[in-house]
Scaffold this active site. Structure first.
Site, PDB file in Angstrom:
ATOM      1  N   ASP A  90      -4.691  -4.241   9.509  1.00 11.52           N
ATOM      2  CA  ASP A  90      -3.374  -4.872   9.511  1.00 11.52           C
ATOM      3  C   ASP A  90      -2.812  -4.978  10.929  1.00 11.52           C
ATOM      4  OD1 ASP A  90      -3.048  -2.128   9.760  1.00 11.52           O
ATOM      5  OD2 ASP A  90      -1.903  -1.887   7.921  1.00 11.52           O
ATOM      6  N   HIS A 118       1.112   2.778  -0.206  1.00 12.67           N
ATOM      7  CA  HIS A 118       0.487   1.577   0.344  1.00 12.67           C
ATOM      8  C   HIS A 118      -0.824   1.892   1.056  1.00 12.67           C
ATOM      9  CE1 HIS A 118       2.999   2.165   4.218  1.00 12.67           C
ATOM     10  NE2 HIS A 118       1.760   2.173   4.645  1.00 12.67           N
ATOM     11  N   GLU A 131       2.430  -3.179   0.339  1.00 10.45           N
ATOM     12  CA  GLU A 131       3.568  -2.428  -0.178  1.00 10.45           C
ATOM     13  C   GLU A 131       3.620  -2.523  -1.711  1.00 10.45           C
ATOM     14  OE1 GLU A 131       4.883  -0.392   1.601  1.00 10.45           O
ATOM     15  OE2 GLU A 131       6.006  -1.120   3.329  1.00 10.45           O
TER      16      GLU A 131
END
Ligand code: GLP
Length: 260
Positions: free
Chosen positions: A67, A138, A143
Site C-alpha cells: 500500500d 485491516h 479498512e
C-alpha cells in the site's frame, strides 16, 4: 490457517525469515510482498542480518509493497516507498528496479491501481506476502467494509487508523486521508501469507480475524479462506484466542517435514 504462538518478536522474526530464506533458496527470483508498519521491522532486521552474515541473496528477487499514502510529495520520509527502502531494500542486494510501490502521487489514480495489478501479474504473482494487522482488523489498508474480492484501489482511512499511524508523522493532522492498497482479492492470490502481530493492543483484532466470522467488518478474516496462511503472534497478541492451547499443541507436535 496456522496460528503459531511464540515467546517474542525475535522468535517471530526468525521463523518468518526462515520461510523467506527457504523460498529464496528454492526460487531465487521469488516475488516478495512487503508490508510496512512496525510489526514486520524485526523480520527486515533479521533478513538484513542474514544477508550480511550468510550472504542471503536477493539479487534476483522482486518486491511489491502492499500500500501507499495518496498525496505525500515524492520522497516524503513517511511514504511507504521510502519506508520500505530505508527499512529493508537498501539493506539487502535487491535491485531497486524490481521493487514496486503503488503510485500515490499519480494524476490518474485508477490507472495507477490497474498498472499495479498488471505489474504483480507480470512478475508472476506474489510468492510470499508479509502482513501486519491494524487494530480494526485491516490488512494493507483494507479498512472495515472492504469487499472481500477487492483489487488495488483508493481507500479512505478510518480515524482510528489515522490516530494509530500519527506516531510516524508527529501529528494526526499530517496523516493523509487517502491511500492506495492492494485489495483483499489481490492479497488472497499470494501463494503464502505470513501475518505477524505482537502486543496486547492487537489481541482483540487477532481473536476477531482468526476465530470470528469471515466478514468485511474485519478484513483480515478473509485469510480464513486462504489455503496457506500462517499467523505468527506473541503471547500478548494471542491472549484473547479461545483455542490458544490447541494452536500450541498443534505446533509443538507438528511433523518436522512440514515447515511453515
Ligand atoms: C498500517 C499498514 C498496515 C499495517 C498496520 C499495522 O496501517 N498499512 O500494513 O499492518 O499499519 O501497523 P503496526 O504493525 O505498526 O501495528
Amino acid at each position: 490457517m496456522e496460528v503459531v504462538i511464540l515467546s517474542g518478536t525475535s522468535r517471530i522474526a526468525s521463523l518468518a525469515a526462515d520461510a523467506i530464506e527457504a523460498l529464496l533458496r528454492r526460487k531465487p527470483d521469488a516475488v516478495l510482498g512487503l508490508a510496512t508498519g512496525s510489526s514486520p521491522l524485526p523480520i527486515y532486521d533479521e533478513l538484513a542480518r542474514r544477508h550480511d552474515k550468510d550472504g542471503l541473496d536477493f539479487s534476483q528477487a522482486h518486491g511489491f509493497a502492499l500500500d501507499e499514502y495518496v498525496g505525500l510529495e515524492p520522497g516524503h520520509e513517511q511514504s511507504y516507498r521510502e519506508v520500505i527502502r530505508r527499512e529493508f531494500t537498501d539493506r539487502v542486494n535487491i535491485s531497486e528496479a524490481k521493487v514496486h510501490t503503488p503510485d500515490g502521487a499519480a494524476a490518474d489514480i485508477p490507472a495507477a491501481c490497474e498498472a499495479y495489478e498488471e505489474a504483480i501479474k507480470a512478475a508472476g504473482g506474489v510468492d510470499l506476502q508479509i502482513l501486519g494487522v491494524g487494530t480494526d482488523g485491516h490488512i494493507g489498508f483494507n479498512e472495515p467494509g472492504s469487499s472481500l474480492a477487492s483489487r488495488t484501489r483508493i481507500k479512505t482511512l478510518i480515524e482510528q487508523t489515522r490516530r494509530d499511524n500519527a506516531r510516524f508523522f508527529g501529528s494526526v493532522n499530517d496523516v493523509p486521508h487517502h491511500v492506495i492498497t492492494q485489495g483483499l482479492g489481490t492479497i488472497m492470490e499470494a501463494r503464502h501469507v505470513i501475518l505477524v502481530a505482537t502486543g496486547a493492543q492487537k489481541a482483540q483484532a487477532v481473536h476477531n480475524f482468526v476465530e470470528g466470522p469471515v466478514s468485511a467488518i474485519c478484513a483480515a478474516s478473509v485469510l480464513q479462506m486462504h489455503p496457506h496462511a500462517t499467523i505468527l503472534v506473541d503471547e500478548a497478541a494471542a491472549s484473547s484466542l479461545k483455542l490458544a492451547d490447541y494452536y500450541r499443541h498443534s505446533y509443538d507436535n507438528k511433523p518436522a517435514w512440514q515447515g511453515l
